[in-house]
Design an enzyme around this catalytic site. Structure first.
Site, mmCIF file in Angstrom:
data_model
loop_
_atom_site.group_PDB
_atom_site.id
_atom_site.type_symbol
_atom_site.label_atom_id
_atom_site.label_comp_id
_atom_site.label_asym_id
_atom_site.label_seq_id
_atom_site.Cartn_x
_atom_site.Cartn_y
_atom_site.Cartn_z
ATOM 1 N N ARG A 96 -1.597 -3.865 4.040
ATOM 2 C CA ARG A 96 -1.296 -2.802 4.977
ATOM 3 C C ARG A 96 -1.541 -1.447 4.339
ATOM 4 N NH1 ARG A 96 3.242 0.167 3.883
ATOM 5 N NH2 ARG A 96 5.063 -0.795 2.863
ATOM 6 N N ASN A 144 0.985 4.984 -3.688
ATOM 7 C CA ASN A 144 2.031 5.833 -3.136
ATOM 8 C C ASN A 144 1.698 7.307 -3.299
ATOM 9 O OD1 ASN A 144 4.542 5.728 -1.689
ATOM 10 N ND2 ASN A 144 5.089 3.973 -2.938
ATOM 11 N N ASP A 194 8.146 7.084 -5.695
ATOM 12 C CA ASP A 194 7.598 6.808 -4.364
ATOM 13 C C ASP A 194 6.755 8.002 -3.937
ATOM 14 O OD1 ASP A 194 7.229 5.970 -1.659
ATOM 15 O OD2 ASP A 194 9.130 4.910 -1.679
#
Length: 287
Positions: A96, A144, A194
């Site tokens: 994804r 990320n 992140d």
């Protein structure tokens, strides 16, 4: 200096990807696994939602209006009226989209990952406005946070399981990157890096997944500020507001059981730290 505030109460499964759109004066953010793109208006407190047909890893403003979206099966374009078309369609079973960013030339740098987060299953690539794809990295686990220094000479990047924020040199002529090296390392127990953003002073703000915090590192890689976040799954941050001085922070509920959620009532919400610093205007995707 202000304290962290609730911008919008939500229960996003995987809230992510804040990005300020100066044209509409709204913050774009999303729920990846909820397949939702949000537009938050800080002037009114209203949050508008658009459903996507696939999991959406990132959504950024386009120069002509609408958004470019990093979707499960590729990169798509939404016009201001909601009309959709694929810029690049490349479905890969088990994979994804994840975070993305737009560079000074209006090119989209979009990452992918496997749902099982297998090492080497993700990628980072550049998407030009005409649909041309330029591979950048092909041995990524969880692609990320990505952003550039204010002068455009450095690019910061996170592959979360490495527990590092890395930095590249940027070729001034082509925009390509080279000479990857560690910029900052996140110690065990502090969470995983992140999403990130770079402010006007060249400091790097990085959200810590599982760490309930956002950290700011100076341009030489020194930790100089920690913002505690009342949500363990802190996912990303970006400057917004009319003067780009408010730091918006996204959070998630995924991975939290009922007991943890009861103790974190703001998990999944959009938070804001007013007057946190000075952001750099985002460049819209040129396509």
């Amino acid at each position: 200096m202000s304290d962290l505030e609730l911008a919008f109460k939500a229960d996003a499964i995987l809230g992510e990807g804040p990005s300020w759109d100066p044209v509409t004066a709204r913050l774009i953010w999303l729920d990846i696994l909820g397949s939702r793109v949000h537009w938050f208006d800080p002037a009114t407190g209203r949050d508008t939602v658009m459903a996507t047909e696939q999991h959406v890893g990132a959504a950024k403003p386009r120069a002509g209006g609408g958004i470019v979206a990093n979707l499960r099966d590729g990169v798509g374009l939404y016009d201001a009226d909601g009309a959709f078309r694929w810029l690049h369609l490349e479905p890969v079973p088990g994979r994804r989209a994840n975070d993305a960013a737009v560079d000074a030339a209006g090119t989209l740098w979009a990452g992918t990952m496997r749902y099982d987060e297998a090492p080497g299953g993700g990628t980072l690539a550049r998407f030009l406005p005409d649909g041309t794809v330029v591979p950048v990295l092909d041995d990524v686990a969880v692609s990320n946070g990505t952003d550039w220094s204010p002068d455009g000479t450095l690019m910061y990047y996170v592959d979360s399981p490495t527990r590092r924020v890395d930095v590249f040199d940027v070729d001034p002529g082509t925009g390509e990157v080279r000479k990857r090296r560690p910029f900052a390392e996140i110690e065990d127990g502090a969470g995983f890096p992140d999403g990130l953003t770079v402010d006007a002073e060249g400091c790097v703000w990085v959200a810590l997944w599982g760490g309930g915090a956002v950290r700011r590192y100076t341009p030489d890689g020194k930790l100089d500020r920690v913002v505690e976040v009342p949500a363990q799954q802190t996912t990303a941050c970006a400057f917004g507001g009319p003067r780009l001085t408010d730091l918006y922070i996204t959070t998630a509920t995924i991975g939290l059981d009922a007991l943890a959620l009861a103790g974190q009532p703001l998990a999944g919400s959009l938070l804001v730290l007013p007057d946190a610093g000075q952001g750099v205007p985002d460049v819209p995707f040129a396509g």
